[in-house]
Design a protein around this motif. Structure first.
Motif, mmCIF file in Angstrom:
data_model
loop_
_atom_site.group_PDB
_atom_site.id
_atom_site.type_symbol
_atom_site.label_atom_id
_atom_site.label_comp_id
_atom_site.label_asym_id
_atom_site.label_seq_id
_atom_site.Cartn_x
_atom_site.Cartn_y
_atom_site.Cartn_z
ATOM 1 N N GLU A 111 -3.322 -8.011 -1.282
ATOM 2 C CA GLU A 111 -2.571 -7.596 -0.102
ATOM 3 C C GLU A 111 -3.110 -8.254 1.164
ATOM 4 O O GLU A 111 -2.346 -8.685 2.036
ATOM 5 C CB GLU A 111 -2.613 -6.064 0.057
ATOM 6 C CG GLU A 111 -1.764 -5.303 -0.942
ATOM 7 C CD GLU A 111 -2.508 -5.056 -2.248
ATOM 8 O OE1 GLU A 111 -3.657 -5.531 -2.375
ATOM 9 O OE2 GLU A 111 -1.946 -4.382 -3.136
ATOM 10 N N LEU A 128 0.824 -1.204 0.000
ATOM 11 C CA LEU A 128 0.000 0.000 0.000
ATOM 12 C C LEU A 128 0.863 1.261 0.000
ATOM 13 O O LEU A 128 0.531 2.257 -0.656
ATOM 14 C CB LEU A 128 -0.927 -0.001 1.213
ATOM 15 C CG LEU A 128 -1.931 -1.158 1.297
ATOM 16 C CD1 LEU A 128 -2.710 -1.083 2.602
ATOM 17 C CD2 LEU A 128 -2.876 -1.126 0.113
ATOM 18 N N LEU A 129 1.953 1.242 0.758
ATOM 19 C CA LEU A 129 2.857 2.394 0.782
ATOM 20 C C LEU A 129 3.501 2.622 -0.577
ATOM 21 O O LEU A 129 3.631 3.760 -1.041
ATOM 22 C CB LEU A 129 3.929 2.199 1.852
ATOM 23 C CG LEU A 129 3.475 2.226 3.305
ATOM 24 C CD1 LEU A 129 4.633 1.870 4.234
ATOM 25 C CD2 LEU A 129 2.914 3.592 3.670
ATOM 26 N N SER A 158 5.045 7.777 -6.441
ATOM 27 C CA SER A 158 5.388 8.995 -7.174
ATOM 28 C C SER A 158 6.435 9.832 -6.447
ATOM 29 O O SER A 158 7.075 10.693 -7.046
ATOM 30 C CB SER A 158 4.130 9.839 -7.400
ATOM 31 O OG SER A 158 3.544 10.222 -6.170
ATOM 32 N N GLN A 159 6.598 9.569 -5.142
ATOM 33 C CA GLN A 159 7.613 10.267 -4.349
ATOM 34 C C GLN A 159 8.920 9.478 -4.252
ATOM 35 O O GLN A 159 9.815 9.827 -3.498
ATOM 36 C CB GLN A 159 7.079 10.555 -2.948
ATOM 37 C CG GLN A 159 5.843 11.438 -2.915
ATOM 38 C CD GLN A 159 5.383 11.740 -1.507
ATOM 39 O OE1 GLN A 159 6.181 11.803 -0.568
ATOM 40 N NE2 GLN A 159 4.080 11.938 -1.340
ATOM 41 N N GLN A 179 3.844 11.894 6.260
ATOM 42 C CA GLN A 179 3.387 12.285 4.929
ATOM 43 C C GLN A 179 4.444 12.067 3.853
ATOM 44 O O GLN A 179 4.249 12.488 2.722
ATOM 45 C CB GLN A 179 2.988 13.765 4.943
ATOM 46 C CG GLN A 179 1.798 14.080 5.827
ATOM 47 C CD GLN A 179 0.505 13.464 5.323
ATOM 48 O OE1 GLN A 179 0.340 13.244 4.130
ATOM 49 N NE2 GLN A 179 -0.405 13.156 6.239
ATOM 50 N N GLY A 185 -7.601 1.779 6.224
ATOM 51 C CA GLY A 185 -6.378 2.217 5.566
ATOM 52 C C GLY A 185 -5.147 1.925 6.398
ATOM 53 O O GLY A 185 -5.232 1.562 7.579
ATOM 54 N N TRP A 186 -3.985 2.139 5.800
ATOM 55 C CA TRP A 186 -2.759 1.793 6.510
ATOM 56 C C TRP A 186 -2.530 2.710 7.713
ATOM 57 O O TRP A 186 -1.972 2.273 8.719
ATOM 58 C CB TRP A 186 -1.560 1.826 5.564
ATOM 59 C CG TRP A 186 -1.131 3.185 5.092
ATOM 60 C CD1 TRP A 186 -1.517 3.826 3.957
ATOM 61 C CD2 TRP A 186 -0.217 4.070 5.762
ATOM 62 N NE1 TRP A 186 -0.907 5.063 3.870
ATOM 63 C CE2 TRP A 186 -0.091 5.230 4.955
ATOM 64 C CE3 TRP A 186 0.513 3.990 6.947
ATOM 65 C CZ2 TRP A 186 0.713 6.300 5.310
ATOM 66 C CZ3 TRP A 186 1.319 5.059 7.296
ATOM 67 C CH2 TRP A 186 1.418 6.190 6.496
ATOM 68 N N ARG A 187 -2.995 3.951 7.643
ATOM 69 C CA ARG A 187 -2.825 4.849 8.778
ATOM 70 C C ARG A 187 -3.662 4.387 9.966
ATOM 71 O O ARG A 187 -3.195 4.375 11.116
ATOM 72 C CB ARG A 187 -3.201 6.283 8.387
ATOM 73 C CG ARG A 187 -2.287 6.879 7.334
ATOM 74 C CD ARG A 187 -2.653 8.336 7.060
ATOM 75 N NE ARG A 187 -1.956 8.854 5.896
ATOM 76 C CZ ARG A 187 -0.716 9.340 5.916
ATOM 77 N NH1 ARG A 187 -0.045 9.381 7.044
ATOM 78 N NH2 ARG A 187 -0.156 9.797 4.803
ATOM 79 N N ARG A 231 2.249 1.823 -3.449
ATOM 80 C CA ARG A 231 1.212 2.317 -4.348
ATOM 81 C C ARG A 231 0.932 3.800 -4.096
ATOM 82 O O ARG A 231 0.795 4.583 -5.041
ATOM 83 C CB ARG A 231 -0.065 1.504 -4.166
ATOM 84 C CG ARG A 231 -1.189 1.884 -5.121
ATOM 85 C CD ARG A 231 -2.423 1.056 -4.808
ATOM 86 N NE ARG A 231 -2.112 -0.375 -4.833
ATOM 87 C CZ ARG A 231 -2.856 -1.311 -4.262
ATOM 88 N NH1 ARG A 231 -3.951 -0.973 -3.591
ATOM 89 N NH2 ARG A 231 -2.519 -2.579 -4.342
ATOM 90 N N GLU A 232 0.853 4.204 -2.815
ATOM 91 C CA GLU A 232 0.485 5.581 -2.502
ATOM 92 C C GLU A 232 1.631 6.562 -2.686
ATOM 93 O O GLU A 232 1.424 7.702 -3.130
ATOM 94 C CB GLU A 232 -0.026 5.666 -1.059
ATOM 95 C CG GLU A 232 -0.459 7.069 -0.636
ATOM 96 C CD GLU A 232 -1.089 7.098 0.749
ATOM 97 O OE1 GLU A 232 -1.150 8.196 1.336
ATOM 98 O OE2 GLU A 232 -1.519 6.033 1.248
ATOM 99 N N PHE A 233 2.848 6.132 -2.357
ATOM 100 C CA PHE A 233 3.977 7.063 -2.378
ATOM 101 C C PHE A 233 4.993 6.735 -3.473
ATOM 102 O O PHE A 233 6.106 7.247 -3.456
ATOM 103 C CB PHE A 233 4.676 7.055 -1.017
ATOM 104 C CG PHE A 233 3.818 7.573 0.109
ATOM 105 C CD1 PHE A 233 3.700 8.933 0.343
ATOM 106 C CD2 PHE A 233 3.103 6.697 0.910
ATOM 107 C CE1 PHE A 233 2.901 9.410 1.362
ATOM 108 C CE2 PHE A 233 2.302 7.154 1.945
ATOM 109 C CZ PHE A 233 2.195 8.533 2.159
#
Length: 435
Positions: free
Chosen positions: A275, A41-42, A48-49, A105, A172-174, A44-46
């Motif tokens: 997942e 999940l991380l 782009s960073q 973040q 969610g993961w958070r 996938r979400e980050f």
């Protein structure tokens, strides 16, 4: 040698101490297994960073490096400050660091929060080992540490099943990180009431100390705290057997950390599982590890007559072909699951010896936490390298190259175990047979 009987009161306290340590250390894993569970999940979400498998492996590696450093410092603190205090501080600190990660973040915050988490988590095992050394006779070290070694596998299983189910429910993961932190904090509060540092603190006698520890024969061998840092550390670095333990710990911990962290991601990519399913199937690895610990304890204490190095040797030799099979591409989702289960069965029992019964035998009541800390510290240096190497190879070369590297680590560890067996265990066994 017969195990001495204990009074009913002492027996009840030992049960309470064991349960407190088992549940408390299991709860640590909610704030330790969580990162591997949410890794896809991380990414996938980050992504782009710049957060890919290589960077995530670096985050995990830095965490293990801090964990290794903390093992040395907190092992020494455990012997000086006492097991209960160190055990509880680690729980509270891990919960706080998990909240920090959950609020993060970006990649920089993830690096800092995970490093802090692993640093304070290193207090847990040091506190556990020190408490066991205070409460239990040396004749029962193998039995009690075999039981308590199941705690980190039990905690890993519960974390993967519970947190994986929460992902399946849509959390969610958070939110998952906040749940993990809350449960650990609540467990710490309960443990504060149930865990006692020494038998003397509740009016009971101290158990006998091992005559074979590195501190045997010293005037302070029965003391719960060492006289000075020098008297605590010198016996370890003079012992060739202890140095060989450090080498074996390097290899076995490298393998354990690589598998513990990367299994869910590997099952998503190689077995094409979701997942949630990958998290739950990855629980087979620690589940078979529990069987491994029980079996290894039975074999080493009975048939092998305490020859733990021989068992480590056999396990590493068998691990090599299993890891080589994992280098091959496959189209069946069940084969990766089967192979990671087999790895848990072969690896985790022998691994549990080093920072468990073998460290207690070496350190006794005075230096058990330091022995376990040194063994684990060197081991987690290997874990740091393995996490980084596995992530980098999987990202750029594929999983086949990653598992080939792990197979080479297993082969090298087998060589160290062979030396330990031939120089430390075989002469003792031969001498005993000649009597």
């Amino acid at each position: 040698m017969a195990i001495p009987s204990v009074s009913p009161s002492q027996h009840r306290w030992q049960i309470q101490i064991t349960l407190s340590l088992f549940i408390g250390y299991s709860a640590y894993y909610l704030c330790r297994s969580n990162l591997s569970i949410v890794a896809p999940l991380l990414i996938r979400e980050f992504g782009s960073q710049g957060l890919n498998k290589e960077v995530l492996g670096q985050i995990a590696s830095v965490g293990v490096l801090f964990y290794a450093a903390g093992k040395v410092v907190n092992g020494i603190l455990g012997d000086f400050l006492g097991g209960k205090k160190v055990f509880l501080l680690g729980m509270v600190g891990a919960a706080a660091a998990t909240v920090l990660f959950g609020l993060g973040q970006g990649v920089v915050v993830f690096f800092i929060a995970w490093a802090l988490n692993r640093l304070v988590q290193s207090m847990g095992w040091a506190g556990l080992v020190k408490t066991v050394a205070n409460w239990f006779s040396y004749q029962t070290y193998g039995k009690i540490m075999g039981l308590l070694s199941l705690s980190y596998l039990f905690g890993d299983i519960v974390a993967k099943l519970l947190l994986g189910q929460l992902l399946g429910f849509g959390l969610g993961w958070r939110g998952l990180f906040m749940v993990a932190a809350g449960v650990l904090a609540a467990t710490a509060l309960i443990t504060w009431f149930t865990l006692k540092n020494t038998p003397e603190s509740v009016g009971l006698e101290a158990p006998p100390v091992s005559p074979e520890s590195l501190f045997a024969g010293s005037r302070s061998q029965t003391a719960t705290s060492p006289a000075s840092l020098a008297t605590l550390l010198q016996p370890y670095f003079r012992s060739s057997a202890f140095r060989l333990m450090l080498v074996m710990s390097f290899g076995l911990t490298a393998l354990r950390e690589a598998f513990s962290f990367w299994i869910p991601t590997y099952l998503v990519e190689a077995a094409h599982l979701s997942e949630s399913a990958a998290s739950q199937y990855s629980a087979l690895y620690p589940l078979l590890g529990m069987v491994s610990i029980l079996g290894a304890g039975y074999l080493s204490g009975g048939w092998l007559r305490g020859q733990r190095g021989l068992l480590i040797l056999a396990a590493c030799v068998l691990l090599v072909p299993v890891l080589l099979l994992m280098t091959q591409p496959n189209s069946n989702s069940w084969l990766p699951v089967l192979l990671i289960s087999g790895t848990g069965l072969l690896l985790l029992g022998p691994y549990s010896f080093l920072a468990g019964a073998m460290s207690l035998d070496a350190g006794g009541r005075q230096g058990a936490a330091t022995a376990a800390g040194l063994v684990d510290a060197v081991g987690y240096v290997g874990g740091t390298l393995a996490l980084w190497l596995t992530g980098t190879l999987a990202e750029h070369q594929g999983w086949g190259y990653a598992f080939l590297a792990l197979a080479l680590i297993a082969a090298a560890t087998a060589g160290a175990a062979l030396i330990f067996y031939r120089t430390q265990e075989r002469p003792i066994t031969a001498a005993a047979a000649a009597v």
